[in-house]
Structure formats: C-alpha cells, structure tokens
Design a protein around this motif. Structure first.
Motif, PDB file in Angstrom:
ATOM      1  N   UNK A 143      50.241  36.417  19.682  1.00  0.00           N
ATOM      2  CA  UNK A 143      49.506  36.135  20.909  1.00  0.00           C
ATOM      3  C   UNK A 143      48.614  34.919  20.706  1.00  0.00           C
ATOM      4  N   UNK A 144      48.259  34.290  21.809  1.00  0.00           N
ATOM      5  CA  UNK A 144      47.317  33.179  21.765  1.00  0.00           C
ATOM      6  C   UNK A 144      45.902  33.745  21.804  1.00  0.00           C
ATOM      7  N   UNK A 145      45.072  33.299  20.879  1.00  0.00           N
ATOM      8  CA  UNK A 145      43.691  33.775  20.786  1.00  0.00           C
ATOM      9  C   UNK A 145      42.744  32.580  20.715  1.00  0.00           C
ATOM     10  N   UNK A 146      41.476  32.766  21.093  1.00  0.00           N
ATOM     11  CA  UNK A 146      40.506  31.667  21.008  1.00  0.00           C
ATOM     12  C   UNK A 146      40.284  31.251  19.557  1.00  0.00           C
ATOM     13  N   UNK A 147      40.293  29.957  19.295  1.00  0.00           N
ATOM     14  CA  UNK A 147      40.008  29.443  17.966  1.00  0.00           C
ATOM     15  C   UNK A 147      38.516  29.348  17.713  1.00  0.00           C
ATOM     16  N   UNK A 148      38.111  29.501  16.447  1.00  0.00           N
ATOM     17  CA  UNK A 148      36.689  29.454  16.112  1.00  0.00           C
ATOM     18  C   UNK A 148      36.522  29.025  14.659  1.00  0.00           C
TER      19      UNK A 148
ATOM     20  N   UNK B 243      40.660  32.499  14.182  1.00  0.00           N
ATOM     21  CA  UNK B 243      40.471  32.928  15.564  1.00  0.00           C
ATOM     22  C   UNK B 243      39.099  33.579  15.728  1.00  0.00           C
ATOM     23  N   UNK B 244      38.681  33.720  16.971  1.00  0.00           N
ATOM     24  CA  UNK B 244      37.374  34.288  17.274  1.00  0.00           C
ATOM     25  C   UNK B 244      37.247  35.698  16.703  1.00  0.00           C
ATOM     26  N   UNK B 245      38.320  36.458  16.805  1.00  0.00           N
ATOM     27  CA  UNK B 245      38.309  37.852  16.344  1.00  0.00           C
ATOM     28  C   UNK B 245      37.841  37.963  14.888  1.00  0.00           C
TER      29      UNK B 245
END
Length: 539
Positions: free
Chosen positions: A193-198, A148-150
């Motif tokens: 939770x849904x998070x941006x993928x990266x 994820x982006x995080x």
C-alpha cells in the motif's frame, strides 16, 4: 525568510565531522548499492523532501542540542531535518557495518536508510545527528532507503519513552513528513500500500554497533578494525585510556561493553520491553537501545512472546531470551576484536562479567519492584514463584506490579482472600480460575510477611515501600495499541495524539490523572488488530 532561518539554525548548531574526519571513508561519489571495501563509511546525500512538514519534536532533546523552541518550529528546521536542505558544514555519510541476523552471518549491511549529518557539541557532550528514512545509500541493497509515518511515529515515541523510563537509548529530536508517499507491504503478504513518507532525526552519542567491528574482522581489514576501535575508545571511553592504547586497553574496553550490555538487558526485563530484532547490527557499542523496529511491551506476561512476525516461529528474540542473546552477541563481538588482543583468555574473563552483572542488576531490580529494602538470596524463590504464577493466567505485567504497591502489610492481620486483592483484579485479561486465585492469595501472604520483615529491619514505612515500587514500576508504557491509535490519527493529518502520548510518556512513573486512560490493559479489540500485537520489520 527561509535563508535567515537557516543561518540562525546553522549558528545554533555548529556542526562537527569528527567521525568522518578521523576515519577512512568512501568518497567515490558512487551512491549505488554495492560492497564497500576499505572504509568505515560512504558519502551519502539525503533525498530532498518534496514538502516537509513537522509532526512533532522533543523539547528535551532540542534543549540538549541548544536549540530554542522558536527554531524547532521554523520552516528551516523542517527542511534540514527532513533532508531537503543541508547546513553549510554538514558532510552526510552512511556507516559501513555487518552483522549476524537471526544467528547467521549476513555480510555487509550498513546504514541502508539512515544518513548521518555530523555531530554537535553541547554541554561537554558530542551528539551525533542521523536522519532515518532520508533515502538510498550504498548500503540500501534493493530497498529505497525511505521510511513511512507508521514506523517513524513508533521510532520517535519509543526513543523518548525509553529515556524517560531510565533505560539507555538513542534519542529522537524530530519527526517530519516528506510530502511524498512510499509503497510498503506491511506484513509481507503480497498486499503493498501507499503510505505517507516521514523522516526521524535520531540523536545519540554514538551510532557504532557490534556489527561495525564484525565487518572488518570478517574481511581481515585489521587496520580499519584498529582505527575504529581506537576512535571509539578515544571518543566514548576516554576514562579507560592510560597512555597509548594497547591490548590491556582493548580488554578494559570490552569489559565495560559487557557490563553496559548486561545492565541494558536487565533494564529491558525490568520494564517488560521486547526489542524484537536483537541482531548484532542492532546492538550499540556504548550500551544504548538502538533501532526501534517491531518492538513491544509485555502485556500478558509470557516470556516466550515476541512482537516480531519474522521471529514468530523460532522466537529467538522473545522476552525471556533477551539476556542470553545479549551474551551471544557479545561473544560475536569478542571474536571480532580478538585480533586486537591476540589472546582469548582475557576476553573470556571479560565475558564472565556478563552473568554476574546481569544477575546482580536483575536481583536488585526485582527487589525494588517488590518494594524490598534489599535483596536476599532466599528472595529468589519468592520472585521465581511470582513469575511462574503470572503465567498461569493472562496477567498484565505493567499493571500487576504497579498495583502491587496497593496491597499493604496490615492485610496480614485480617487474612488474605481474593476479594481483598481487588487492586490487582484489573491486571487480568480473563476470569481467573479458582486454583490460580488460591495460589495468588498464598503468594501474597508470603510476600507481605517478607515485606513486613524488610520494613522492620530497614526502619521504613509503607509509604517508603510504595515510593520505591513506584519509582521502578511504570504506570505508563508505550503499548502497541496506543501507538497504533496515534498512527492512524496522524495518517489522517491529526497529530494531537502523538503529542499527547509524548507528554504522558515524559513522566511514566508519576500519577497523571489526565492520562489515566493510558494506564489500562490492552482492550480486546486490539488483540489481533494489525499494529497492535505483532509487527513486521516493514518501514
């Protein structure tokens, strides 16, 4: 347009596949999670990113690889380094390795969310390229192989921050959004939770780990063990070769690994870095810092602090334990390569070097942090008394050592009192008790007397002392709360703070007035905010 950009990128990045071509691999075409026998790696295919978008790239790493800025900002770059498109010579694979996790043998692990693209030769150095978060491999077990982006922001920024601090590390070329969401339970508390993928493109001279050798030793696959060791020596330790590789070569090789690991641990301690997950699969065979998960920098000086929620109870990988864990992991590696040597004594002798090298490096580092021209045995008491003092009240390690250079020898003439130590006051998170104030004044008096003696013997000035201190005591480190602020903005589509932090961390030892807001202790709101204190291994 895209095809032309891809052709230009392929020309700038002539891919080699030395690891895959030299060592036996699993070419079954079975990408399902399973035990892989008789192979150092398995073929793997990156999951094509739906809508790749570049967040940031490191210009210095691009330069290492011979990539011009124009190509790094192209659509083709985002396609390749998100896994959407492969360049013609890329033969992607995932490495097989095992490891001890939290002190217990975990069996086969491997690249569960990392896919290697091959190597690039630039300036007489062979650099391996690896996508982290590019999808499932045979080593993903029950996971999806995504990131994820995080966690990707943290991996990208920390890789570059550590390099500019002078700590051996893997590097990060780029961070690209995939255009898809990934489900993650950040604290494993039942609230996914849904998070941006990266995807991060990591760059290193080698991604081989201690656990790469443990897996073959554990399985009794001695032929593979020897092949991997010989490859590693040939590619990454050629200076140790003298004719054919034999038992003496393996001992010299292991001794070099011991010494590199000892120096790495000392560097972590010098800058206050805590890795958080020092499993044997997370230690590099070439002495780099590798795998940035729940890491952190000491803020309040506490040797028992760990940034990893999974380690909160046992604190196996806390700051103060890191040197001992480095040695523990080296013993596991010694056991793994024992079949290549056939004798325990040479490996035991090599392990003896660890304590010597760590102690010498640590002593020299601490002398430099205090501005002393050289370390003397009696300085050990001065150093230990300071580290004990820093624990008496919540003291920011980075700020204290950076500000200490502003306390000058002439203060001895007028006498040391608390008011005269005003440069240090901002390093404290709480009101300092009177007893600690008194102890601090007494320690500063001892320190300045030793400093006066050091300057006199070396024929140096206060300016020389300050320069020495500022060269090893960073003004800027990647505090967790700073990374979290950048993450939250990036999740809203604003990547300016990621780029701004990267620019600041390129020169961590320099005074940069435009970034003074980053040279401050953690704000109170960040003490318990998720992502700002402790973190999980969730990616």
């Amino acid at each position: 347009m895209l095809d032309r950009e891809l052709a230009q990128l392929a020309k700038s990045l002539p891919i080699q596949n030395r690891f895959a071509d030299t060592l036996p691999g699993d070419h079954s075409g079975d990408h399902s999670s399973r035990e892989v026998l008789g192979a150092c790696y398995s073929d793997a295919i990156p999951r094509p990113a739906k809508a790749p978008k570049l967040v940031v790239y490191a210009a210095e790493v691009a330069q290492l690889l011979g990539l011009p800025a124009q190509q790094c900002e192209s659509e083709a770059f985002s396609h390749v380094f998100s896994g959407r498109t492969l360049l013609p010579d890329m033969q992607p694979y995932a490495m097989c390795y095992g490891g001890h996790q939290f002190g217990h043998w975990a069996g086969q692990l491997g690249d569960g969310r990392a896919i290697n693209l091959g190597e690039v030769s630039a300036a007489d150095t062979l650099w391996s390229l690896q996508l982290k978060g590019a999808g499932r491999t045979p080593y993903s077990r029950h996971a999806d192989g995504l990131a994820v982006l995080r966690s990707s922001v943290r991996e990208f920024l920390c890789s570059e921050a550590m390099h500019h601090l002078g700590v051996s590390t893997t590097r990060a070329l780029s961070l690209v959004l995939t255009g898809e969401s990934v489900t993650r339970d950040m604290f494993y508390d039942g609230h996914p939770q849904r998070e941006p993928g990266a995807v991060v493109c990591r760059v290193a001279k080698s991604f081989v780990r201690f656990g790469s050798f443990e897996i073959f030793a554990h399985r009794g696959e001695q032929a593979l063990l020897k092949q991997l060791a010989d490859y590693t020596i040939t590619e990454h330790y050629p200076q140790l070769m003298d004719g054919e590789i034999g038992c003496d070569t393996y001992v010299r090789w292991f001794t070099e690994i011991v010494e590199r690991t000892a120096r790495l641990m000392a560097d972590w301690m010098r800058v206050g870095f805590v890795h958080g997950v020092m499993n044997t699969d997370n230690l590099s065979i070439i002495g780099d810092t590798i795998d940035y998960g729940p890491y952190g920098w000491l803020e309040g000086y506490d040797p028992n602090w760990t940034p990893n929620t999974t380690d909160a109870e046992g604190r196996r990988y806390c700051y103060g334990a890191q040197p001992n864990i480095g040695l523990w992991n080296l013993v596991r590696l010694a056991n793994a390569i024992y079949p290549l040597v056939g004798e325990a004594k040479p490996l035991e002798d090599a392990l003896e070097r660890y304590s010597e090298v760590f102690a010498d490096t640590r002593s020299a580092d601490m002398a430099a942090k205090l501005g002393l021209a050289q370390y003397r045995d009696e300085d050990g008491h001065l150093i230990e008394d300071l580290l004990t003092l820093l624990q008496q009240t919540e003291t920011d390690m980075t700020l204290f050592f950076r500000r200490l250079s502003q306390i000058d020898v002439p203060l001895l003439a007028t006498g040391v009192d608390w008011a005269s130590l005003s440069p240090l006051h901002d390093a404290y998170y709480v009101d300092v008790p009177s007893a600690v104030r008194q102890q601090t004044c007494e320690w500063i008096t001892r320190y300045l007397r030793r400093t006066q003696e050091s300057l006199s013997l070396a024929g140096e000035s206060e300016r020389d002392r300050k320069a020495r201190m500022d060269s090893v005591n960073p003004k800027y480190v990647l505090r967790n709360y700073l990374a979290q602020v950048a993450i939250e903005q990036a999740e809203q589509g604003d990547y300016s703070e990621v780029n701004r932090l990267l620019n600041c961390l390129r020169n961590p030892y320099d005074d940069q007035p435009e970034f003074d807001c980053y040279a401050a202790k953690r704000p109170e709101w960040a003490r318990v905010k998720p992502g700002c204190s402790m973190l999980s291994c969730s990616s």
